[in-house]
Design a protein around this motif. Sequence first.
Motif, PDB file in Angstrom:
ATOM      1  N   SER A 154      22.211  84.064   8.702  1.00  0.00           N
ATOM      2  CA  SER A 154      21.804  83.962  10.115  1.00  0.00           C
ATOM      3  C   SER A 154      23.024  83.808  11.004  1.00  0.00           C
ATOM      4  O   SER A 154      23.061  84.355  12.133  1.00  0.00           O
ATOM      5  CB  SER A 154      20.861  82.770  10.303  1.00  0.00           C
ATOM      6  OG  SER A 154      19.668  82.943   9.547  1.00  0.00           O
ATOM      7  N   HIS A 158      23.944  86.418  13.931  1.00  0.00           N
ATOM      8  CA  HIS A 158      24.048  85.945  15.301  1.00  0.00           C
ATOM      9  C   HIS A 158      25.374  86.343  15.914  1.00  0.00           C
ATOM     10  O   HIS A 158      25.465  86.693  17.112  1.00  0.00           O
ATOM     11  CB  HIS A 158      23.874  84.427  15.347  1.00  0.00           C
ATOM     12  CG  HIS A 158      24.008  83.858  16.716  1.00  0.00           C
ATOM     13  ND1 HIS A 158      25.203  83.326  17.202  1.00  0.00           N
ATOM     14  CD2 HIS A 158      23.111  83.761  17.749  1.00  0.00           C
ATOM     15  CE1 HIS A 158      25.028  82.910  18.439  1.00  0.00           C
ATOM     16  NE2 HIS A 158      23.766  83.169  18.799  1.00  0.00           N
ATOM     17  N   SER A 164      18.726  85.960  17.698  1.00  0.00           N
ATOM     18  CA  SER A 164      18.952  85.042  18.817  1.00  0.00           C
ATOM     19  C   SER A 164      19.539  83.713  18.315  1.00  0.00           C
ATOM     20  O   SER A 164      19.559  83.402  17.123  1.00  0.00           O
ATOM     21  CB  SER A 164      17.636  84.799  19.544  1.00  0.00           C
ATOM     22  OG  SER A 164      16.732  84.124  18.675  1.00  0.00           O
ATOM     23  N   LYS A 165      19.970  82.916  19.313  1.00  0.00           N
ATOM     24  CA  LYS A 165      20.518  81.593  19.001  1.00  0.00           C
ATOM     25  C   LYS A 165      19.426  80.679  18.431  1.00  0.00           C
ATOM     26  O   LYS A 165      19.695  79.824  17.574  1.00  0.00           O
ATOM     27  CB  LYS A 165      21.121  80.983  20.255  1.00  0.00           C
ATOM     28  CG  LYS A 165      21.812  79.659  20.004  1.00  0.00           C
ATOM     29  CD  LYS A 165      22.468  79.145  21.283  1.00  0.00           C
ATOM     30  CE  LYS A 165      23.185  77.834  21.029  1.00  0.00           C
ATOM     31  NZ  LYS A 165      23.815  77.293  22.248  1.00  0.00           N
ATOM     32  N   ALA A 166      18.211  80.861  18.886  1.00  0.00           N
ATOM     33  CA  ALA A 166      17.104  80.048  18.390  1.00  0.00           C
ATOM     34  C   ALA A 166      16.864  80.269  16.911  1.00  0.00           C
ATOM     35  O   ALA A 166      16.568  79.332  16.153  1.00  0.00           O
ATOM     36  CB  ALA A 166      15.839  80.351  19.183  1.00  0.00           C
ATOM     37  N   ALA A 167      17.000  81.510  16.466  1.00  0.00           N
ATOM     38  CA  ALA A 167      16.825  81.800  15.044  1.00  0.00           C
ATOM     39  C   ALA A 167      17.921  81.132  14.219  1.00  0.00           C
ATOM     40  O   ALA A 167      17.687  80.631  13.102  1.00  0.00           O
ATOM     41  CB  ALA A 167      16.812  83.292  14.812  1.00  0.00           C
ATOM     42  N   GLU A 169      19.539  78.368  15.040  1.00  0.00           N
ATOM     43  CA  GLU A 169      19.252  76.931  15.032  1.00  0.00           C
ATOM     44  C   GLU A 169      18.131  76.606  14.054  1.00  0.00           C
ATOM     45  O   GLU A 169      18.137  75.554  13.401  1.00  0.00           O
ATOM     46  CB  GLU A 169      18.893  76.467  16.425  1.00  0.00           C
ATOM     47  CG  GLU A 169      20.075  76.519  17.397  1.00  0.00           C
ATOM     48  CD  GLU A 169      19.657  76.159  18.816  1.00  0.00           C
ATOM     49  OE1 GLU A 169      18.427  76.037  19.050  1.00  0.00           O
ATOM     50  OE2 GLU A 169      20.552  75.989  19.653  1.00  0.00           O
ATOM     51  N   GLN A 170      17.166  77.492  13.932  1.00  0.00           N
ATOM     52  CA  GLN A 170      16.074  77.269  12.976  1.00  0.00           C
ATOM     53  C   GLN A 170      16.601  77.294  11.545  1.00  0.00           C
ATOM     54  O   GLN A 170      16.185  76.474  10.708  1.00  0.00           O
ATOM     55  CB  GLN A 170      15.007  78.342  13.158  1.00  0.00           C
ATOM     56  CG  GLN A 170      13.770  78.110  12.311  1.00  0.00           C
ATOM     57  CD  GLN A 170      12.706  79.168  12.574  1.00  0.00           C
ATOM     58  OE1 GLN A 170      12.913  80.090  13.377  1.00  0.00           O
ATOM     59  NE2 GLN A 170      11.562  79.024  11.906  1.00  0.00           N
TER      60      GLN A 170
END
Length: 389
Positions: A154, A158, A164-167, A169-170
């Motif tokens: 990830s 990224h 995305s940044k959200a992915a 962070e997940q």
Amino acid sequence: MNEPIRKSPRTRAIHAAALRRPALLAAALLALGAAASVALPGGRADAQIAVAGGAPGTAANAPQVPVATVGRDRFAQSESWDGTLQAVRQATIGAQAQGRIVKLHVQAGDGVKAGQVLAEIDAREANLAVSRDRAQLGESQATLAEARAAYERSRELHEKGFISKAALEQAAAALKVAEARQSQAQAGIGLSSVASEHTIVRAPWDGVVTAVPVQVGDLATPGRPLFELHAPDKLRAVAFLPNSRVAEAAGAPRAWVRLDAAGRTTQLESTQIVAIPSADPASGTTEVRVELPGGAGAGPDWVPGRHVRVAFDTAGAQQALVVPAASLLVRGELVGVYVATDSGFVLRAVRVGQRSGDSVEILSGLREGERIALDPVRAGLKGAMPAAR
């Protein structure tokens, strides 16, 4: 023709009593304090009975008993109280794991060393728990490796702008969860391993097993007592004194602990006296402890739980008639000493007072300057005589 032997009235009275009842002869001689030759029925006139030592022995084989002169000395006054012996270091060893007791390695009275196995508890359940936690640890390690690899992918995607940044962070959160689960699994296997070790009960230090309140087959549960253990190298005497006498006892220069067992009396001296700063409101007493210098070396009778007599020397002292404690002959409630005479020893009853160390106060029965036997057992033998000074 020989003249008849002239007998005094006293001798004739003894002779007449012997003819009527020969069994009274010994009692009569004891009352008169002498030895006499008496013609008994049958014509014999050579029977002789001696008092204060039995039949006279020859000078060659007569027991020679050392004597001491009774005198006055400074005698410390003391007060004595009932007490009990207590081990300074004692412990109740309880179970820390649950299971059936499968083996007991010691019994009450056995001596043990630090780390020695005392008992074994069924370890099957504990071993299964260890296996389960090891499997969970392997699962968490695999999950952590997968989460770490997913996070790395990830992060690369990224950086290239594909996710995305959200992915990202997940993926990072999933990695932290996997790491926490691995730490939990490691702690779990550590806990189960310790629980498995608790199925082997060991001695915490060198000592003697006092009690074993369980048997093989009993269910051991956490907290249930399995063994009582004490260290025999250090004992103390515990007495409960009235509150009004505690200050004087605690300030005494020394204390004596006396134990009567197996027909003999042993005594230990101590200068370590501690009064517990707490009183019992129900009985109005305070616990006073007397530390003993090496209870194990005092003899096999000095064990926890034995009743003793604790005496505290007071500050004052006075002149008193004293004798060595070893010179006393005790028979039940009667106390006596053997007094030396020109013809042997005479047993005399005395009234004793307090005891201080190896000396005993004499209240009545002796006079200053008299000589007494230091070995009352040998002084009671036939023909015993005072040893030459």
